[in-house]
Design a protein around this motif. Structure first.
Motif, mmCIF file in Angstrom:
data_model
loop_
_atom_site.group_PDB
_atom_site.id
_atom_site.type_symbol
_atom_site.label_atom_id
_atom_site.label_comp_id
_atom_site.label_asym_id
_atom_site.label_seq_id
_atom_site.Cartn_x
_atom_site.Cartn_y
_atom_site.Cartn_z
ATOM 1 N N MET A 153 1.134 -1.504 -0.706
ATOM 2 C CA MET A 153 -0.109 0.144 -0.248
ATOM 3 C C MET A 153 0.788 1.096 -0.454
ATOM 4 O O MET A 153 1.653 1.855 0.865
ATOM 5 C CB MET A 153 -0.828 0.338 1.277
ATOM 6 C CG MET A 153 -2.320 0.556 0.832
ATOM 7 S SD MET A 153 -2.670 1.050 2.281
ATOM 8 C CE MET A 153 -1.614 1.703 3.799
ATOM 9 N N ASN A 154 0.620 2.580 -0.378
ATOM 10 C CA ASN A 154 1.235 3.199 -0.630
ATOM 11 C C ASN A 154 0.860 4.024 0.574
ATOM 12 O O ASN A 154 -0.184 4.648 1.427
ATOM 13 C CB ASN A 154 0.099 3.831 -1.863
ATOM 14 C CG ASN A 154 1.507 5.748 -2.412
ATOM 15 O OD1 ASN A 154 2.082 6.530 -0.953
ATOM 16 N ND2 ASN A 154 0.662 6.584 -3.270
ATOM 17 N N PRO A 155 2.813 4.556 1.565
ATOM 18 C CA PRO A 155 2.261 4.748 2.535
ATOM 19 C C PRO A 155 1.925 6.656 2.940
ATOM 20 O O PRO A 155 1.102 6.466 3.698
ATOM 21 C CB PRO A 155 3.398 4.967 3.005
ATOM 22 C CG PRO A 155 4.293 4.763 1.923
ATOM 23 C CD PRO A 155 3.282 3.911 0.796
ATOM 24 N N ASN A 156 1.575 6.669 1.631
ATOM 25 C CA ASN A 156 1.274 8.425 1.326
ATOM 26 C C ASN A 156 -0.490 8.645 1.440
ATOM 27 O O ASN A 156 -0.822 9.571 2.210
ATOM 28 C CB ASN A 156 1.358 9.047 0.381
ATOM 29 C CG ASN A 156 2.759 9.356 0.207
ATOM 30 O OD1 ASN A 156 3.331 9.664 0.803
ATOM 31 N ND2 ASN A 156 3.230 9.365 -1.040
ATOM 32 N N TYR A 157 -1.091 7.203 1.787
ATOM 33 C CA TYR A 157 -2.444 7.581 2.005
ATOM 34 C C TYR A 157 -3.035 6.758 2.820
ATOM 35 O O TYR A 157 -4.311 6.585 3.551
ATOM 36 C CB TYR A 157 -3.226 5.965 0.496
ATOM 37 C CG TYR A 157 -2.733 6.385 -0.808
ATOM 38 C CD1 TYR A 157 -2.515 7.532 -0.638
ATOM 39 C CD2 TYR A 157 -2.774 5.199 -1.686
ATOM 40 C CE1 TYR A 157 -1.939 7.406 -2.418
ATOM 41 C CE2 TYR A 157 -2.552 5.424 -2.809
ATOM 42 C CZ TYR A 157 -2.018 7.008 -3.822
ATOM 43 O OH TYR A 157 -2.161 6.840 -5.140
ATOM 44 N N GLU A 158 -1.912 6.371 3.940
ATOM 45 C CA GLU A 158 -2.461 5.825 5.350
ATOM 46 C C GLU A 158 -3.561 6.948 6.251
ATOM 47 O O GLU A 158 -4.251 6.459 6.213
ATOM 48 C CB GLU A 158 -1.050 5.751 6.500
ATOM 49 C CG GLU A 158 -1.213 4.632 6.920
ATOM 50 C CD GLU A 158 0.137 4.019 7.519
ATOM 51 O OE1 GLU A 158 0.161 3.891 8.333
ATOM 52 O OE2 GLU A 158 1.007 3.542 6.546
ATOM 53 N N LYS A 159 -3.222 7.787 6.424
ATOM 54 C CA LYS A 159 -3.933 8.607 6.785
ATOM 55 C C LYS A 159 -5.332 8.928 6.372
ATOM 56 O O LYS A 159 -6.198 9.150 7.359
ATOM 57 C CB LYS A 159 -3.438 9.886 7.103
ATOM 58 C CG LYS A 159 -2.054 10.516 8.093
ATOM 59 C CD LYS A 159 -1.568 11.563 8.639
ATOM 60 C CE LYS A 159 -0.184 11.943 9.295
ATOM 61 N NZ LYS A 159 -0.188 13.182 9.695
ATOM 62 N N CYS A 160 -5.346 9.356 4.942
ATOM 63 C CA CYS A 160 -6.659 9.397 4.270
ATOM 64 C C CYS A 160 -7.372 7.869 4.528
ATOM 65 O O CYS A 160 -8.470 8.219 4.886
ATOM 66 C CB CYS A 160 -6.398 9.659 2.890
ATOM 67 S SG CYS A 160 -7.800 9.708 2.050
ATOM 68 N N ILE A 161 -6.608 7.476 3.972
ATOM 69 C CA ILE A 161 -7.271 5.614 4.332
ATOM 70 C C ILE A 161 -7.923 5.700 6.376
ATOM 71 O O ILE A 161 -9.399 5.314 5.948
ATOM 72 C CB ILE A 161 -6.598 4.336 4.569
ATOM 73 C CG1 ILE A 161 -6.246 4.008 3.161
ATOM 74 C CG2 ILE A 161 -7.299 3.072 4.488
ATOM 75 C CD1 ILE A 161 -5.124 3.646 2.086
ATOM 76 N N GLN A 162 -7.264 5.493 6.861
ATOM 77 C CA GLN A 162 -8.056 5.680 8.513
ATOM 78 C C GLN A 162 -8.930 6.940 8.421
ATOM 79 O O GLN A 162 -10.013 6.725 8.798
ATOM 80 C CB GLN A 162 -7.084 6.381 9.416
ATOM 81 C CG GLN A 162 -7.199 6.096 10.559
ATOM 82 C CD GLN A 162 -7.970 5.014 10.777
ATOM 83 O OE1 GLN A 162 -6.839 3.891 10.282
ATOM 84 N NE2 GLN A 162 -8.568 4.856 12.172
ATOM 85 N N ALA A 163 -8.747 7.834 8.038
ATOM 86 C CA ALA A 163 -9.853 9.313 7.965
ATOM 87 C C ALA A 163 -11.043 8.560 7.077
ATOM 88 O O ALA A 163 -12.305 8.545 7.920
ATOM 89 C CB ALA A 163 -9.092 10.763 7.792
#
Lengths: 108, 108, 108, 108
Positions: D1-11
């Motif tokens: 998974m793209n690590p830049n997406y982590e915060k957005c996935i969580q939100a």
């Protein structure tokens, strides 16, 4: 949200993430053919987990039945992933088996 | 249901079917690696079309925006499928381009 | 696509449309409270049918189990809709019972 | 998974949970009619967030466009929820606005 569902929702969410990551990684492997069963099962399991998450969150009258089926899909996906040595497959197998357990506990 | 959506719902449903059939057939091909981009795009497009169908059917306030995005996904999927000579890929390309047109008309 | 699934896919698609139309219409009724159970069940049934459609189209190893559960959800949704006299509820009940039958036949 | 997406996935996941909980609670309110716009928007936003989560997790070529649309849906859902004083609506508004921000940051 039904507080009894909390652990199962979390397990489904972790399984969803592992399955989608594994699916993406499998499609980028050199030997995609060897991964075909894993790609197929990852999508099955991801879609099933996403469905289960929403069913529990909205307090569906069918949440238990959905989780019973989800346990079966997770178990089958974990068994396929376990056969592949790539780290994303092994991680996915772990998440699938944990989710299968959580779904069985929830539906019991 | 908004009667103006009828043609677009039908086109999305045909595209959904073509994408899922193509996805299944690609995973069974001898040369799965060659099909990896098609497998990936088929899933993208199938899920987008399923989302668009439900958005229109339930008269979503976002139906037009969803169809604008769906047109883009269908166009991209059709262009990938068109490059593969298998019948399921060519059929899928036809359904994707028809759906892209229907979505653009609907969102206009 | 498995040709044995064709009738069931069509029935699920018609039920999906009826459920989403009924959901939209229920939310616009004067007496929304009376429709609350129907709104809830329409969403359950729409999402279940969309899931079943995609499972069959992609030749899922779980298509039969998904349709077994779909039959149960459609049956329950049809029974709720049948109790409301609005045309959209009666139409939805018809589509739900037809889909429950098609899913049972498919899974048998 | 793209690590830049982590915060957005969580939100998106937190917003998904808040929307489905709010949807369930709204359907159980005494005055369902007053909640009709919130029920409708909660479903729109939940389904959009679930779609965005999966798009990011599987590294979709359309993840940015999906999150751009998701930001718009979350913003609109948050504005509707903010108008209702029930705690589940206020909590949902908070989650929606946080998710809209995360989606805009991700897509920028």
């Amino acid at each position: 949200m039904n507080p009894n569902y909390e652990k199962c929702i979390q397990a489904c969410f972790e399984c969803l993430e592992a399955c989608n990551s594994c699916y993406d990684a499998c499609l980028l492997e050199d030997n995609v053919k060897m991964m075909a069963d894993c790609i197929r099962m990852d999508r099955e399991c991801a879609d099933m987990c996403a469905f289960a998450v929403q069913s529990m969150q909205r307090n569906s009258p069918f949440a238990e039945q959905v989780c019973t089926l989800c346990a079966e899909v997770c178990q089958a996906c974990g068994e396929i992933c376990r056969q592949h040595e790539a780290k994303h497959c092994q991680d996915c197998a772990d998440a699938c088996f944990a989710c299968a357990d959580a779904c069985r506990t929830m539906a019991a």
